[in-house]
Scaffold this motif. Structure first.
Motif, PDB file in Angstrom:
ATOM      1  N   ALA A 169       0.841  -1.195   0.000  1.00  0.00           N
ATOM      2  CA  ALA A 169       0.000   0.000   0.000  1.00  0.00           C
ATOM      3  C   ALA A 169       0.872   1.240   0.000  1.00  0.00           C
ATOM      4  CB  ALA A 169      -0.910  -0.001   1.227  1.00  0.00           C
ATOM      5  N   PHE A 170       0.402   2.287  -0.693  1.00  0.00           N
ATOM      6  CA  PHE A 170       1.171   3.516  -0.808  1.00  0.00           C
ATOM      7  C   PHE A 170       0.279   4.722  -0.588  1.00  0.00           C
ATOM      8  CE2 PHE A 170       5.252   2.034  -2.286  1.00  0.00           C
ATOM      9  CZ  PHE A 170       4.969   0.754  -2.770  1.00  0.00           C
ATOM     10  N   GLY A 171       0.910   5.834  -0.361  1.00  0.00           N
ATOM     11  CA  GLY A 171       0.200   7.102  -0.307  1.00  0.00           C
ATOM     12  C   GLY A 171       1.016   8.168  -1.007  1.00  0.00           C
ATOM     13  N   PHE A 172       0.327   9.198  -1.431  1.00  0.00           N
ATOM     14  CA  PHE A 172       1.009  10.303  -2.085  1.00  0.00           C
ATOM     15  C   PHE A 172       1.181  11.460  -1.102  1.00  0.00           C
ATOM     16  CE2 PHE A 172       1.120   8.015  -5.719  1.00  0.00           C
ATOM     17  CZ  PHE A 172       0.430   8.415  -6.865  1.00  0.00           C
ATOM     18  N   HIS A 173       2.084  12.336  -1.414  1.00  0.00           N
ATOM     19  CA  HIS A 173       2.305  13.545  -0.636  1.00  0.00           C
ATOM     20  C   HIS A 173       0.989  14.309  -0.495  1.00  0.00           C
ATOM     21  CE1 HIS A 173       3.725  17.571   0.441  1.00  0.00           C
ATOM     22  NE2 HIS A 173       4.931  17.084   0.650  1.00  0.00           N
ATOM     23  N   PRO A 174       0.738  14.826   0.694  1.00  0.00           N
ATOM     24  CA  PRO A 174      -0.540  15.514   0.914  1.00  0.00           C
ATOM     25  C   PRO A 174      -0.838  16.648  -0.055  1.00  0.00           C
ATOM     26  CG  PRO A 174       0.939  15.714   2.844  1.00  0.00           C
ATOM     27  CD  PRO A 174       1.544  14.737   1.920  1.00  0.00           C
ATOM     28  N   SER A 175       0.165  17.231  -0.661  1.00  0.00           N
ATOM     29  CA  SER A 175      -0.089  18.342  -1.584  1.00  0.00           C
ATOM     30  C   SER A 175      -0.745  17.903  -2.880  1.00  0.00           C
ATOM     31  CB  SER A 175       1.228  19.051  -1.922  1.00  0.00           C
ATOM     32  OG  SER A 175       1.736  19.734  -0.803  1.00  0.00           O
ATOM     33  N   LEU A 176      -0.728  16.598  -3.152  1.00  0.00           N
ATOM     34  CA  LEU A 176      -1.265  16.129  -4.436  1.00  0.00           C
ATOM     35  C   LEU A 176      -2.774  15.899  -4.352  1.00  0.00           C
ATOM     36  CD1 LEU A 176       1.622  13.689  -5.460  1.00  0.00           C
ATOM     37  CD2 LEU A 176       1.413  16.154  -5.804  1.00  0.00           C
ATOM     38  N   ALA A 177      -3.429  16.694  -3.550  1.00  0.00           N
ATOM     39  CA  ALA A 177      -4.870  16.574  -3.321  1.00  0.00           C
ATOM     40  C   ALA A 177      -5.644  17.333  -4.389  1.00  0.00           C
ATOM     41  CB  ALA A 177      -5.200  17.140  -1.936  1.00  0.00           C
ATOM     42  N   ASP A 178      -6.961  17.208  -4.351  1.00  0.00           N
ATOM     43  CA  ASP A 178      -7.808  17.941  -5.294  1.00  0.00           C
ATOM     44  C   ASP A 178      -7.704  19.435  -5.035  1.00  0.00           C
ATOM     45  OD1 ASP A 178     -10.529  15.491  -5.138  1.00  0.00           O
ATOM     46  OD2 ASP A 178      -8.502  15.411  -6.005  1.00  0.00           O
ATOM     47  N   ASP A 179      -7.909  20.208  -6.068  1.00  0.00           N
ATOM     48  CA  ASP A 179      -7.855  21.661  -5.926  1.00  0.00           C
ATOM     49  C   ASP A 179      -9.027  22.118  -5.051  1.00  0.00           C
ATOM     50  OD1 ASP A 179      -8.255  24.505  -6.444  1.00  0.00           O
ATOM     51  OD2 ASP A 179      -6.832  24.259  -8.084  1.00  0.00           O
ATOM     52  N   PRO A 180      -8.737  22.788  -3.956  1.00  0.00           N
ATOM     53  CA  PRO A 180      -9.823  23.141  -3.023  1.00  0.00           C
ATOM     54  C   PRO A 180     -10.770  24.197  -3.571  1.00  0.00           C
ATOM     55  CG  PRO A 180      -7.756  24.122  -2.312  1.00  0.00           C
ATOM     56  CD  PRO A 180      -7.422  23.246  -3.482  1.00  0.00           C
ATOM     57  N   VAL A 181     -10.381  24.883  -4.616  1.00  0.00           N
ATOM     58  CA  VAL A 181     -11.231  25.942  -5.156  1.00  0.00           C
ATOM     59  C   VAL A 181     -12.045  25.444  -6.344  1.00  0.00           C
ATOM     60  CG1 VAL A 181     -11.186  28.200  -6.277  1.00  0.00           C
ATOM     61  CG2 VAL A 181      -9.684  27.739  -4.339  1.00  0.00           C
ATOM     62  N   THR A 182     -11.364  24.789  -7.279  1.00  0.00           N
ATOM     63  CA  THR A 182     -12.063  24.337  -8.493  1.00  0.00           C
ATOM     64  C   THR A 182     -12.593  22.915  -8.347  1.00  0.00           C
ATOM     65  OG1 THR A 182     -10.040  23.445  -9.438  1.00  0.00           O
ATOM     66  CG2 THR A 182     -10.586  25.758  -9.940  1.00  0.00           C
ATOM     67  N   PHE A 183     -12.086  22.197  -7.330  1.00  0.00           N
ATOM     68  CA  PHE A 183     -12.403  20.777  -7.116  1.00  0.00           C
ATOM     69  C   PHE A 183     -11.910  19.883  -8.250  1.00  0.00           C
ATOM     70  CE2 PHE A 183     -14.484  21.990  -3.444  1.00  0.00           C
ATOM     71  CZ  PHE A 183     -15.443  22.953  -3.681  1.00  0.00           C
ATOM     72  N   TYR A 184     -11.080  20.404  -9.143  1.00  0.00           N
ATOM     73  CA  TYR A 184     -10.499  19.519 -10.159  1.00  0.00           C
ATOM     74  C   TYR A 184      -9.687  18.434  -9.455  1.00  0.00           C
ATOM     75  CZ  TYR A 184     -11.366  23.278 -13.602  1.00  0.00           C
ATOM     76  OH  TYR A 184     -11.907  24.251 -14.413  1.00  0.00           O
ATOM     77  N   PRO A 185      -9.785  17.202  -9.917  1.00  0.00           N
ATOM     78  CA  PRO A 185      -8.993  16.140  -9.287  1.00  0.00           C
ATOM     79  C   PRO A 185      -7.506  16.453  -9.323  1.00  0.00           C
ATOM     80  CG  PRO A 185     -10.578  15.218 -10.848  1.00  0.00           C
ATOM     81  CD  PRO A 185     -10.634  16.707 -11.007  1.00  0.00           C
ATOM     82  N   GLY A 186      -6.839  16.163  -8.195  1.00  0.00           N
ATOM     83  CA  GLY A 186      -5.390  16.271  -8.132  1.00  0.00           C
ATOM     84  C   GLY A 186      -4.772  14.943  -8.525  1.00  0.00           C
ATOM     85  N   LEU A 187      -3.451  14.864  -8.348  1.00  0.00           N
ATOM     86  CA  LEU A 187      -2.733  13.701  -8.871  1.00  0.00           C
ATOM     87  C   LEU A 187      -3.115  12.413  -8.140  1.00  0.00           C
ATOM     88  CD1 LEU A 187       0.776  15.275  -9.611  1.00  0.00           C
ATOM     89  CD2 LEU A 187      -1.265  15.105 -11.045  1.00  0.00           C
ATOM     90  N   ALA A 188      -3.432  12.493  -6.866  1.00  0.00           N
ATOM     91  CA  ALA A 188      -3.835  11.275  -6.152  1.00  0.00           C
ATOM     92  C   ALA A 188      -5.163  10.764  -6.682  1.00  0.00           C
ATOM     93  CB  ALA A 188      -3.924  11.551  -4.649  1.00  0.00           C
ATOM     94  N   SER A 189      -6.119  11.664  -6.844  1.00  0.00           N
ATOM     95  CA  SER A 189      -7.414  11.250  -7.389  1.00  0.00           C
ATOM     96  C   SER A 189      -7.264  10.717  -8.806  1.00  0.00           C
ATOM     97  CB  SER A 189      -8.382  12.430  -7.398  1.00  0.00           C
ATOM     98  OG  SER A 189      -8.659  12.859  -6.087  1.00  0.00           O
ATOM     99  N   LEU A 190      -6.427  11.321  -9.587  1.00  0.00           N
ATOM    100  CA  LEU A 190      -6.253  10.865 -10.963  1.00  0.00           C
ATOM    101  C   LEU A 190      -5.647   9.474 -10.990  1.00  0.00           C
ATOM    102  CD1 LEU A 190      -5.096  14.223 -12.582  1.00  0.00           C
ATOM    103  CD2 LEU A 190      -7.232  13.000 -13.021  1.00  0.00           C
ATOM    104  N   TYR A 191      -4.717   9.223 -10.050  1.00  0.00           N
ATOM    105  CA  TYR A 191      -4.181   7.853  -9.943  1.00  0.00           C
ATOM    106  C   TYR A 191      -5.316   6.886  -9.636  1.00  0.00           C
ATOM    107  CZ  TYR A 191      -1.677   3.841  -8.037  1.00  0.00           C
ATOM    108  OH  TYR A 191      -1.219   2.565  -7.790  1.00  0.00           O
ATOM    109  N   ASN A 192      -6.135   7.255  -8.646  1.00  0.00           N
ATOM    110  CA  ASN A 192      -7.206   6.346  -8.236  1.00  0.00           C
ATOM    111  C   ASN A 192      -8.251   6.176  -9.328  1.00  0.00           C
ATOM    112  OD1 ASN A 192      -6.091   5.706  -5.751  1.00  0.00           O
ATOM    113  ND2 ASN A 192      -7.022   7.475  -4.753  1.00  0.00           N
ATOM    114  N   ALA A 193      -8.369   7.161 -10.231  1.00  0.00           N
ATOM    115  CA  ALA A 193      -9.303   7.031 -11.353  1.00  0.00           C
ATOM    116  C   ALA A 193      -8.674   6.271 -12.514  1.00  0.00           C
ATOM    117  CB  ALA A 193      -9.740   8.418 -11.803  1.00  0.00           C
ATOM    118  N   GLY A 194      -7.467   5.819 -12.347  1.00  0.00           N
ATOM    119  CA  GLY A 194      -6.836   5.018 -13.385  1.00  0.00           C
ATOM    120  C   GLY A 194      -6.220   5.828 -14.510  1.00  0.00           C
TER     121      GLY A 194
END
Lengths: 485, 806
Positions: free
Chosen positions: A103-128
């Motif tokens: 199991a792995f995790g990404f750096h906390p900064s790779l989260a979704d954009d809090p203003v636009t809600f566009y997926p960040g890199l962690a979400s994009l990984y999880n979306a394949g």
């Protein structure tokens, strides 16, 4: 067709190429003739290279979230070291099938954009959509800790400029003047059938990656696209018209002096492309106002211009942007957090833009960096960071990417593609070093996969990556090869 | 069909000097000085390549007592020769080696024009040009007057060359010139070419025995200079004793505009005064050798102007260089950039912030120093050194942080390179920039240890003395590895930036001391023994345990300084910065030879290196090699254009404020703010196309965007009138060019373009380019002279032919 292109590539590498022949070659590449066939691109593919300047500490970007955290990561980087990311702060990502059960995790900064809600890199990984390429770096031949002293290794390891050159030029045994982005553009020139617009566009200067044997990249800045290449002072008066005409003529003469011809060709390309950049396309996607955000926004605008303008219609494009500040010898936790926030939000927005343009399956965005960094912290409590390393993890993103997984070549002694986070361990340069990983994946294997998807044929792959035969496999599985033209 | 091997790409390898490596070719390249007393005894240096011990030197066949000091240098003593004559230098190489001849290399001074005479350089030039051989008995007779008959000979030799022989005279042209009279052939030819119309008509006479006057000389000189179809613009009334109605007035005024003459004192020209032989030498040199002078000043200053050209020609190269050595440095004085506190005080308003916490004033001073400072060569060399030993305001944005670093470079630009290395190692800005100021024995930082070798002295690969790389089967041989850096980094431990009370007006605060060398804390210094360059050339050098920090540091700097790479590395980079991006290996080797040994056995002396770069025939000779030259980097491009046209404030009342950095920034060069320690552009960047294997470092920042910005800069200074003063927006005075002379020439597009050809392109404009620009000028009516002037200057200045300096 292939033969003529390869012959061209061979012919133009001969040192005896005359200035006149070089000029003819440039003409052949259509740098002079801008107005080509007026049709939309039929098989569009684009590579977008994001260079993380300074050597990103990927040890804190992709972090184990299982027992390896406790038994390896937290021992090398204890809480007291000032370099540890707390376990609870990591963004969970789906277990990569290639490291079954881990199991792995990404750096906390790779989260979704809090203003636009566009997926960040962690979400994009999880979306394949996003994959991790693990422990990749310049190599001459595969090496291990056991044989590293008896086999050739890259020149000037741990030196910023030299490792940047190694990553961008696509060979680590000697310095050359061209990059694998430029050579990939050379090898796919037939896809762009005579369009005068260059294949490679850089928003961050013409660094080595962008330079081909024949092709020269278009270098523009951020800002309104119809303002980036403007020649001032021309309003259409007879005097203005005469001045422009004389300027244009002057570039075609007195070309015997090599540097004069080079200056003329650079200016000529600017003038040619300036005519094509006649509008500033608009996008509904909201880009962050950061430096990387602005650069990627410009990339998206150029893509839109290409798709919508009959005068361009390139089937293949390569883009280059840069984001700096990763040389975190000090203050790493704060600085890297800021940098990775900028990275994730800018890339997240860019991915949205590719959806907006309907080309998300045709654009692959990927990262490069000088090197990873030492697992062992450097500095002390007031100012902690890490020093220059070697192998590092990189991201690759796009709908065509088989995301949600890690890719790479296993360390023969551990069987894992992800390094053991142990200083002096089996992935370290030596058994008493500071946690600098010997790459198990070479740049050729990583970039070769990207280039093959882009359309470089199997036959041309060794021309783009001269040492590719030293590595097996020559492609990783995160993309499938594309068709060449 | 065969798959091309990867070896095809080896040919795109970047050679260290831009050319394929080769052992250098034996030759004598030049001698310096090139003149001296006829009685002999002057020490001279013969500079070349592949000299062997036992080489013999003769000057005019007489032995010069050679002593070979290195493969690039022979010391000799000028033998006694005939005063006023020019002699060949012949080197016969040692070991029964080959002969190398430098024709007309040595000039034995006239007895009455010694080195100290103000006429020395021009008179030597007259003899070398073959225009005159003196007045006899080893004398030149500089104060004697010149007849019009003698003048005819001088002029035609100047115009046609020393070997010219005019057709025989008929005796039927001038009533006062018989076919067998002295210089009759020359006089009649002068008339045939339209240079003279005689001294009187009805009947047509020449007055061959009259003394040539200053007024007549002006017309004669310029007709040869321009060609006889040339018509100067009308006179304006510049001299009080030259009324505009005088037929010679337009010629006299043009000669003054070219700075060939400043008149005879006050506001007078003394048009009827005779011209002495000494004065004649000066006038002719200043008129006919402008192209060489312009090329030299392009390499040695921030840009030539007519007055600078004339001054150089009057002095000669060696005197000019000596004056530059002695010129007061303009630099960045502490008084202008005193220390301020690390955080700006509350009382510091936006102007105070701009002035003391931004690069604004430092950048402006770069330009005002460049435009107006007398120490031009020092500034050029210092700029080249700044690009080598880099500190960037990108990381240290306050001027008081960086000014001391700049001063250390300025002060030592003509000193010793070891002093530069030592002083910049302890410079606080450098300590901050490359982390030496936080490097301790507990956590030694390798950044400085790496860069001082990689960039400031040695480079990453072993070099031959000619700048080419030393190769083995794997390619270029590395000069050090990580282990070498690991040992060196232990030396650079324990130094830190101290604090001092701030100077006024912040006397109550504490300032970081950016001025003094870094302070030292022995408790933080690694005192274990260190072995430097272990396993590499230059080592092993063992530093004993328990030495002081200064002992360790000095011995480490010595080890670096003594490394054989340093000479060719510094030589190559300075040649790139001043002259050409692709020097021949022979040129690099000759210059590196001066770094290795200045002639007295001293190593690292920068002044001999600088002179060697500028005096070398590869720099001085009009190039025939297509690869020669370099693209003017933005700072140089801007200053060249501005200095050529006497840039001043927008209203022309005073000096420009130097607020010009935005232009350089747009062109890709933020002055004082290179993006990384790898400077503004990579040392090894290839001129496009990369496949040609030609170096063009400045092309690293020349791309689609920045190339158009160059043209936009010229547009701003021409059609858009310059940079207007805008005090509310940090442009107190602005900048504008002087178009007075171009306006005078503007009615004739030919004259206008010719003028720019001579000033900006030193006469190399092709006929095609000239025709194109002349036609474009004609698109503006003669009633619009300023636009015609702008049109011509714009087209010449934006051309690639001008952007590349050759």
């Amino acid at each position: 067709m292939k033969q003529s292109r390869r012959e061209f590539l061979v012919r133009t590498t001969c040192a005896g190429l005359s200035a006149a022949a070089a000029q003819a070659s440039l003409k052949k590449l259509g740098l002079m003739n801008l107005y080509a066939r007026p049709s939309a691109p039929t098989d569009y593919r684009a590579l977008v290279c994001i260079f993380m300047d300074g050597g990103n500490d990927s040890n804190n970007m992709v972090v184990p979230r299982d027992s390896y955290y406790t038994n390896q990561y937290a021992i090398a980087r204890p809480a007291a070291s000032g370099l540890q990311l707390p376990l609870g702060s990591l963004l969970p990502v789906n277990n990569p099938p290639s490291l079954g059960g881990r199991a792995f995790g990404f750096h906390p900064s790779l989260a979704d954009d809090p203003v636009t809600f566009y997926p960040g890199l962690a979400s994009l990984y999880n979306a394949g959509k996003l994959g991790v390429v693990s422990n990749v770096g310049p190599l001459v031949v595969p090496v291990t800790q056991a044989n590293i002293d008896s086999l050739p290794t890259p020149y000037s390891l741990f030196s910023h400029s030299d490792q940047i050159e190694a990553w961008q030029s696509g060979r680590a045994d000697q310095r050359i003047a061209t990059g694998w982005g430029g050579r990939s553009a050379d090898a796919t020139i037939d896809c762009n059938g005579g369009s005068g617009f260059p294949t490679v566009t850089t928003i961050a200067g013409a660094s080595t990656f962008c330079v081909g044997v024949g092709q020269r990249p278009l270098a523009i800045d951020t800002g309104a696209l119809d303002q980036v290449l403007v020649l001032n002072g021309f309003y259409g008066s007879p005097g203005d018209v005469a001045r422009k005409s004389s300027m244009d003529y002057a570039r075609t003469i007195d070309r015997t002096a090599t540097l004069i011809a080079a200056a003329s060709d650079t200016t000529q390309q600017a003038v040619d492309v300036s005519a094509a950049l006649s509008v500033d396309p608009t996008l509904t996607t909201i880009f962050p106002g950061t430096d990387l955000g602005s650069q990627l926004q410009q990339v998206a605008k150029v893509m839109k211009l290409n798709l919508s303008s009959p005068n361009l219609s390139l089937n293949r494009q390569i883009f280059y942007v840069e984001t700096g500040g990763y040389d975190t010898h000090q203050d790493q936790l704060q600085d890297q957090a800021d940098r990775l926030t900028e990275l994730s939000q800018a890339i997240g927005a860019f991915y949205q833009a590719t959806l907006e343009l309907g080309i998300a399956d045709r654009v692959v965005t990927f990262t490069l960096s000088d090197f990873g960094r030492t697992l062992e912290p450097s500095g002390d409590q007031g100012s902690v960071g890490s020093d220059h390393g070697w192998g590092s993890h990189q991201f690759v993103l796009g709908n065509a990417v088989a995301g949600g997984n890690f890719y790479g070549v296993p360390n023969p002694s551990t069987g894992q593609i992800f390094p053991q986070l142990v200083m002096g361990g089996p992935d370290d340069i030596s058994n008493d070093d500071r946690g600098r990983w010997i790459p198990t994946t070479s740049v050729e294997q990583y970039a070769g996969t990207l280039a093959r998807w882009f359309g470089v044929s199997a036959l041309d792959l060794p021309v783009v990556f001269p040492l590719v035969a030293n590595f097996s496999p020559n492609m990783l599985g995160f993309l499938n090869p594309g068709t060449s033209c | 069909m065969s798959i091309p091997k990867a070896a095809a790409f080896v040919l795109a390898l970047i050679p260290a000097s831009g050319r394929l490596s080769a052992a250098t070719t034996y030759q004598a390249a030049y001698m310096t000085p090139a003149s001296g007393p006829a009685a002999g005894g002057a020490p001279v240096a013969i500079v070349g390549n592949q000299f062997q011990p036992g080489a013999a030197v003769t000057i005019g066949g007489a032995d010069a007592g050679a002593s070979v000091t290195s493969s690039t240098r022979i010391g000799a003593t000028a033998p006694t020769r005939n005063a006023g004559a020019v002699y060949d230098l012949v080197v016969t190489n040692g070991g029964g080696g080959a002969v190398s001849v430098l024709p007309r290399a040595w000039f034995a001074d006239f007895l009455d024009v010694p080195a100290a005479s103000p006429f020395h350089a021009p008179v030597e030039q007259m003899v070398r040009d073959g225009i005159t051989s003196g007045c006899g008995a080893g004398n030149y007779c500089p104060t004697s007057s010149i007849t019009r008959a003698q003048m005819a000979v001088f002029l035609l030799r100047a115009g046609h060359g020393a070997a010219y022989v005019p057709p025989p005279a008929s005796g039927t042209v001038f009533t006062d010139v018989g076919a067998s009279d002295f210089a009759a052939d020359w006089i009649e030819e002068l008339y045939a070419e339209g240079i003279t119309g005689g001294c009187a008509t009805n009947p047509l006479r020449y007055c061959p025995n009259n003394a040539i006057t200053r007024g007549q000389m002006a017309a004669f000189l310029l007709k040869v200079y321009h060609g006889t179809t040339y018509a100067p613009p009308p006179a304006q009334g510049v001299f009080s004793d030259v009324p505009v109605s005088m037929p010679l007035a337009p010629w006299i005024e043009e000669l003054a505009r070219l700075s060939v003459t400043a008149g005879c004192g006050g506001t007078s020209y003394c048009p009827s005064n005779p011209v002495t032989r000494g004065q004649m030498a000066v006038f002719m040199t200043k008129t006919f050798h402008r192209a060489e002078a312009i090329r030299f000043l392009e390499q040695a200053t921030w840009g030539p102007s007519d007055s600078a050209v004339a001054a150089l020609l009057g002095q000669g190269l060696l005197s000019w260089l000596a004056a530059q050595y002695a010129a007061t440095p303009s630099t960045y004085p502490n008084s202008l950039f005193p220390l301020w506190p690390p955080d700006s005080p509350d009382t510091c308003d936006s102007d105070c912030q701009r002035d003391n916490y931004s690069s604004y004033r430092l950048q402006n001073r770069f330009f005002t120093n460049a435009l107006y400072g007398p120490d031009q060569l020092r500034q050029r060399v210092a700029w080249a050194l700044h690009k080598l030993v880099v500190v960037s305001e990108e990381t240290l944005p306050y001027p008081f942080q960086v000014a001391p670093y700049l001063r250390a470079i300025d002060t030592n630009a003509f000193g010793n390179y070891r002093d530069i290395l030592y002083q910049e190692t302890l410079n606080p800005a450098m300590g901050e920039y490359l982390n030496m100021d936080t490097s301790t024995k507990y956590d030694p930082n390798e950044n400085y240890a790496r860069e001082i070798m990689q960039l400031f002295s040695i480079g990453t690969v072993l070099l031959n003395q000619d700048g080419t790389t030393q190769n083995d089967a794997n390619g270029p041989k590395p000069s050090y590895d990580q282990a070498v850096i690991d040992e060196f980094k232990r030396v650079y431990t324990g130094w830190y930036i101290d604090q001092v009370p701030c100077p006024a007006p912040n006397g109550a605060a504490q300032c970081d001391d950016w001025v003094s060398p870094m302070s030292f804390d022995p408790d933080l210094h690694d005192t274990d023994a260190k072995t430097l360059f272990n396993g590499f050339p230059g080592g092993p050098v063992v530093l004993a345990a328990n030495q002081s920090g200064d002992q360790d540091l000095n011995q480490a700097i010595d080890a670096i300084f003594q490394h054989p790479n340093v000479g060719p590395y510094v030589a190559r980079e300075l040649i790139h910065g001043l002259v050409t991006s692709n020097p021949s290996p022979e040129y690099v080797e000759r210059v590196a030879g001066f770094f290795n040994d200045d002639g007295t056995g001293a190593r690292g002396k920068m002044w001999p290196v600088v002179k060697a770069i500028l005096l070398d025939p590869e720099a001085r000779t009009e190039p025939t090699d297509p690869v020669f030259g370099h693209l003017r980097e933005p700072a140089l491009y801007i200053t060249n254009v501005l200095r050529a046209f006497h840039a001043m404030s927008f209203d022309r009342s005073t000096q420009s404020d130097g607020v010009l950095e935005p232009f350089a920034r747009d062109m890709g060069q933020k002055v004082w703010k290179p993006p990384t320690v790898f400077s503004y552009f990579p040392q090894a960047y290839s001129a496009p196309p990369a496949s040609a294997g030609v170096l063009g470092p400045e092309f690293g920042i020349m791309n689609s965007q920045t190339s158009l910005k160059r043209a936009n800069f010229v547009n701003q200074m021409t059609f858009w009138g310059g940079v207007e003063a805008d005090p509310n927006n940090d442009v107190p005075l602005g900048t504008s060019l002087d178009f007075a002379e171009l306006l005078l020439l503007s009615p004739s597009a030919d004259n206008l373009v010719d003028r720019l050809n001579r000033l900006l392109l030193h006469g190399t404009m092709s006929d095609d380019l000239r025709a194109s620009i002349v036609a474009a000028v004609g698109a503006y009516d003669v009633s619009d002279p300023i636009d015609r002037a702008y049109q011509a200057l714009y087209l010449v200045a934006v051309s690639s032919q001008y952007q590349v300096e050759r």
